[in-house]
Design a protein around this motif. Structure first.
Motif, PDB file in Angstrom:
ATOM      1  N   LEU A 163     -16.694  -9.523   1.914  1.00 11.42           N
ATOM      2  CA  LEU A 163     -15.108  -8.689   1.676  1.00 11.42           C
ATOM      3  C   LEU A 163     -14.237  -9.673   0.877  1.00 11.42           C
ATOM      4  CD1 LEU A 163     -13.841  -6.136   2.049  1.00 11.42           C
ATOM      5  CD2 LEU A 163     -13.264  -6.914   4.351  1.00 11.42           C
ATOM      6  N   ILE A 164     -13.891  -9.474  -0.218  1.00 15.12           N
ATOM      7  CA  ILE A 164     -13.104 -10.532  -0.949  1.00 15.12           C
ATOM      8  C   ILE A 164     -11.582 -10.040  -0.927  1.00 15.12           C
ATOM      9  CG2 ILE A 164     -12.957 -11.857  -2.938  1.00 15.12           C
ATOM     10  CD1 ILE A 164     -15.751 -10.948  -3.560  1.00 15.12           C
ATOM     11  N   ASP A 165     -10.519 -10.611  -0.620  1.00 17.03           N
ATOM     12  CA  ASP A 165      -9.218 -10.183  -0.564  1.00 17.03           C
ATOM     13  C   ASP A 165      -8.456 -11.565  -0.880  1.00 17.03           C
ATOM     14  OD1 ASP A 165      -7.670  -7.574  -0.125  1.00 17.03           O
ATOM     15  OD2 ASP A 165      -6.586  -9.291   0.510  1.00 17.03           O
ATOM     16  N   PRO A 166      -7.379 -11.610  -1.770  1.00 18.28           N
ATOM     17  CA  PRO A 166      -6.682 -12.886  -1.949  1.00 18.28           C
ATOM     18  C   PRO A 166      -5.799 -12.807  -0.669  1.00 18.28           C
ATOM     19  CG  PRO A 166      -5.591 -11.021  -3.210  1.00 18.28           C
ATOM     20  CD  PRO A 166      -6.843 -10.387  -2.558  1.00 18.28           C
ATOM     21  N   GLU A 167      -5.275 -11.994   0.193  1.00 19.27           N
ATOM     22  CA  GLU A 167      -4.515 -12.108   1.338  1.00 19.27           C
ATOM     23  C   GLU A 167      -5.064 -11.816   2.610  1.00 19.27           C
ATOM     24  OE1 GLU A 167      -1.476 -10.075  -0.404  1.00 19.27           O
ATOM     25  OE2 GLU A 167      -0.231 -12.012  -0.852  1.00 19.27           O
ATOM     26  N   PHE A 168      -5.802 -10.422   2.617  1.00 21.67           N
ATOM     27  CA  PHE A 168      -6.110  -9.907   4.084  1.00 21.67           C
ATOM     28  C   PHE A 168      -4.901  -9.688   4.777  1.00 21.67           C
ATOM     29  CE2 PHE A 168     -10.253 -11.799   2.827  1.00 21.67           C
ATOM     30  CZ  PHE A 168     -11.214 -10.899   3.291  1.00 21.67           C
ATOM     31  N   ASN A 169      -4.072  -9.037   4.101  1.00 19.81           N
ATOM     32  CA  ASN A 169      -2.781  -8.815   4.632  1.00 19.81           C
ATOM     33  C   ASN A 169      -2.523  -7.359   5.407  1.00 19.81           C
ATOM     34  OD1 ASN A 169      -0.116  -9.621   5.183  1.00 19.81           O
ATOM     35  ND2 ASN A 169       0.908  -8.651   3.464  1.00 19.81           N
ATOM     36  N   GLY A 170      -3.442  -6.849   5.214  1.00 21.78           N
ATOM     37  CA  GLY A 170      -3.464  -5.412   6.045  1.00 21.78           C
ATOM     38  C   GLY A 170      -3.600  -4.203   4.972  1.00 21.78           C
ATOM     39  N   THR A 171      -3.512  -2.980   5.265  1.00 23.16           N
ATOM     40  CA  THR A 171      -3.460  -1.923   4.437  1.00 23.16           C
ATOM     41  C   THR A 171      -2.351  -1.528   3.856  1.00 23.16           C
ATOM     42  OG1 THR A 171      -3.432  -0.219   6.185  1.00 23.16           O
ATOM     43  CG2 THR A 171      -5.515  -0.873   5.837  1.00 23.16           C
ATOM     44  N   LEU A 172      -2.199  -0.859   2.797  1.00 24.49           N
ATOM     45  CA  LEU A 172      -1.082  -0.244   1.939  1.00 24.49           C
ATOM     46  C   LEU A 172      -0.450   0.812   2.936  1.00 24.49           C
ATOM     47  CD1 LEU A 172       0.791   0.285  -0.295  1.00 24.49           C
ATOM     48  CD2 LEU A 172      -0.913   1.731  -1.296  1.00 24.49           C
ATOM     49  N   CYS A 173      -1.237   1.449   3.510  1.00 25.94           N
ATOM     50  CA  CYS A 173      -0.756   2.387   4.466  1.00 25.94           C
ATOM     51  C   CYS A 173       0.079   2.027   5.613  1.00 25.94           C
ATOM     52  CB  CYS A 173      -1.833   3.250   5.160  1.00 25.94           C
ATOM     53  SG  CYS A 173      -1.255   4.515   6.500  1.00 25.94           S
ATOM     54  N   ALA A 174      -0.492   0.798   6.099  1.00 27.64           N
ATOM     55  CA  ALA A 174       0.225   0.115   7.243  1.00 27.64           C
ATOM     56  C   ALA A 174       1.457  -0.464   7.060  1.00 27.64           C
ATOM     57  CB  ALA A 174      -0.451  -0.437   8.242  1.00 27.64           C
ATOM     58  N   LEU A 175       1.218  -1.163   5.783  1.00 33.39           N
ATOM     59  CA  LEU A 175       2.312  -2.363   5.174  1.00 33.39           C
ATOM     60  C   LEU A 175       3.264  -1.551   4.403  1.00 33.39           C
ATOM     61  CD1 LEU A 175       3.209  -5.263   4.751  1.00 33.39           C
ATOM     62  CD2 LEU A 175       1.758  -5.229   2.570  1.00 33.39           C
ATOM     63  N   ALA A 176       3.174  -0.736   3.445  1.00 30.90           N
ATOM     64  CA  ALA A 176       4.176  -0.058   2.766  1.00 30.90           C
ATOM     65  C   ALA A 176       4.189   1.230   2.425  1.00 30.90           C
ATOM     66  CB  ALA A 176       4.213  -1.129   1.431  1.00 30.90           C
ATOM     67  N   GLY A 177       3.283   2.166   2.949  1.00 31.63           N
ATOM     68  CA  GLY A 177       2.966   3.405   2.753  1.00 31.63           C
ATOM     69  C   GLY A 177       3.240   4.288   3.873  1.00 31.63           C
ATOM     70  N   CYS A 178       2.385   4.963   4.337  1.00 33.28           N
ATOM     71  CA  CYS A 178       2.279   6.139   5.576  1.00 33.28           C
ATOM     72  C   CYS A 178       3.141   5.685   6.372  1.00 33.28           C
ATOM     73  CB  CYS A 178       0.819   6.403   5.760  1.00 33.28           C
ATOM     74  SG  CYS A 178      -0.342   6.462   4.617  1.00 33.28           S
ATOM     75  N   MET A 179       2.835   4.388   7.375  1.00 32.19           N
ATOM     76  CA  MET A 179       3.446   4.328   8.668  1.00 32.19           C
ATOM     77  C   MET A 179       5.019   3.753   8.575  1.00 32.19           C
ATOM     78  SD  MET A 179       0.984   5.395  10.142  1.00 32.19           S
ATOM     79  CE  MET A 179       1.550   5.169  11.722  1.00 32.19           C
ATOM     80  N   PRO A 180       5.708   2.843   7.788  1.00 30.02           N
ATOM     81  CA  PRO A 180       6.805   2.535   7.680  1.00 30.02           C
ATOM     82  C   PRO A 180       7.640   3.653   6.922  1.00 30.02           C
ATOM     83  CG  PRO A 180       5.408   1.348   6.049  1.00 30.02           C
ATOM     84  CD  PRO A 180       4.576   2.063   6.690  1.00 30.02           C
TER      85      PRO A 180
END
Length: 469
Positions: free
Chosen positions: A31-48
């Motif tokens: 699994l490749i990711d530049p940051e492993f910062n979390g999902t869009l939903c949790a970070l800047a979408g659904c939840m906030p």
């Protein structure tokens, strides 16, 4: 050289689902990711966004309390406390995702940006190479900022930056009246922010039915200034504020100054830097990969798509489903199986909530509506407004729905389940409806579908309660 069965690019909702599904099918994964910062939903979408809406709902309930004879006294909204709680709860949700990275088998998570060097080979920015039996692209999306709003300073925001504000804005322009723009505009307005919501189109929250669009537009207009059908431009003033101007084809024109601007004009797939030409997959005229949404496979290649990057159904439950489909098929490539997709289903968490399910009225033989402007339970709760439209085939089988009504997020789920299961209006009427509930309101539309389709309603089981009230 790192060798694996399935390589997944992107550790968001779709990427996590793809990796999990592939590993569950017995594949060796990375699994490749530049940051492993979390999902869009949790970070800047659904939840906030829902955390902001929850604060707005609390303020609105206090404001509406006097109509019930409840007098809470003057209300004060503490903007810094609203935003501090939002970030604290958001970070708690993020921590759960980040903890899931720690549970991955050793060597699975690779930090870096990947690009194709061949159909089954990736190169990371640090020079490491990965050879995979199949590859899943799940790189997500990023906000689109139109040219008039670029380079105007930090007070022009997207949802990637909005939730970092230390305090609520004073005067906010929201550009884009899609689902998220409408949600956030109304929430901010109910928290005391002076809000103007602008869009070049005539629909709010992508409403498909004119009656739903009218109901939602009327509801939003009670909280904010809604201006549709206009083109917008902007300039930064010397005091740091943003002047937004708008014009319409009908000759309307105006301008106003705002402390902040939220650009909510949509998101674009993140494909830059992937070197897709080296992958061998076919691209459309916009450079978007062509794929089969039942298999998530790009042509006959070992490359699969999933999530927002596919630009097909950019909502969380679909991203998770697409990831699972892509992961399973990548694990068993070259064998690829089609999977039945969920019925089309979207919700805007406005007040009242609006939703679209399955087919629109124009694609159905029968469309019937139920007015929530005087529905019993809705009137009891002081929120009697809105409309529900149910669509059916000639035999009375439900094929879609559109609504803007109190309790809409729950009504929408019931209708989505009914559409996906192939239920008829008569079958739903034969289900128990408790009294008094918001669900009773849909009986009017269901009975009209039975009448127009020539199907018989089930015998009434009501005893003394007003049907559909």
């Amino acid at each position: 050289m790192i060798r694996c069965d399935v390589a997944v690019i992107g550790a968001g909702t779709a990427g996590l689902a793809a990796e999990r599904a592939a590993r569950g099918a017995g594949a060796r994964t990375v699994l490749i990711d530049p940051e492993f910062n979390g999902t869009l939903c949790a970070l800047a979408g659904c939840m906030p966004s829902k955390l902001l809406i929850a604060a707005a709902s609390a303020a609105h309930q206090v404001e509406q309390a006097p109509r019930f004879g409840v007098l809470p006294g003057p209300m004060r909204i503490d903007g810094p406390r609203v935003m501090t709680r939002l970030r604290a709860e958001r970070d708690r949700f993020l921590s759960f995702t980040r903890e899931s990275f720690d549970d991955l088998p050793e060597g699975t998570a690779l930090v870096g940006r990947a690009r194709f060097s061949a159909a089954q080979r990736l190169t990371l920015e640090d020079g490491r190479e990965i050879e995979a039996g199949a590859i899943v692209i799940a790189t997500g999306s990023r906000p689109v900022v139109p040219p008039p709003f670029r380079d105007l300073g930090p007070n022009v925001m997207t949802t990637d930056t909005l939730f970092e504000l230390p305090d609520l804005p004073q005067r906010l322009a929201v550009i884009g009246a899609g689902p998220l723009g409408a949600e956030l505009a109304q929430a901010m307005a109910r928290l005391g922010v002076r809000v103007t919501l602008l869009d070049s189109g005539d629909a709010v929250a992508k409403a498909r039915a004119p009656a739903v669009n009218a109901a939602l537009g009327a509801a939003l207009s009670e909280d904010l200034r809604l201006i549709l059908g206009v083109e917008t431009s902007a300039e930064r003033l010397e005091n740091g504020e943003i002047r937004v101007s708008w014009t319409g084809e009908d000759g309307r024109a105006g301008q106003d100054d705002f402390t902040h601007v939220l650009v909510a004009t949509g998101r674009a797939p993140v494909l830059s830097g992937l070197e897709l030409k080296a992958s061998g997959i076919d691209l459309d005229e916009d450079g978007q990969p062509l794929f089969n949404r039942l298999t998530m496979q790009c042509g006959n290649t070992p490359v699969f798509m999933a999530g927002d990057v596919a630009a097909d159904a950019p909502v969380l439950h679909e991203a998770s489903s697409e990831g699972a489909i892509a992961g399973r098929n990548a694990a068993q490539f070259p064998k690829v199986d089609p999977f039945e997709r969920h019925v089309f289903f979207t919700i805007a968490f406005t007040d009242p909530p609006s939703a679209a399910i399955g087919a629109a009225a124009k694609d159905a033989a029968i469309s019937a509506s139920a007015d929530y402007g005087d529905q019993g339970r809705a009137r009891v709760e002081g929120r009697a407004r809105g409309v529900l439209c149910i669509h059916a085939d000639p035999g009375g089988r439900l094929v879609g729905a559109d609504l803007c009504a109190p309790g809409g997020e729950h009504l929408a789920h019931q209708l989505a389940w009914a559409v996906q299961s192939g239920a008829t209006a008569a079958q739903l009427l034969d289900m128990p409806f408790y009294h008094p509930t918001l669900e009773e309101g849909m009986k009017t539309a269901l009975r009209e579908i039975c009448r127009r389709s020539g199907t018989s309603e089930p015998p009434s089981r009501d005893v003394g309660s007003p049907s559909g009230s």
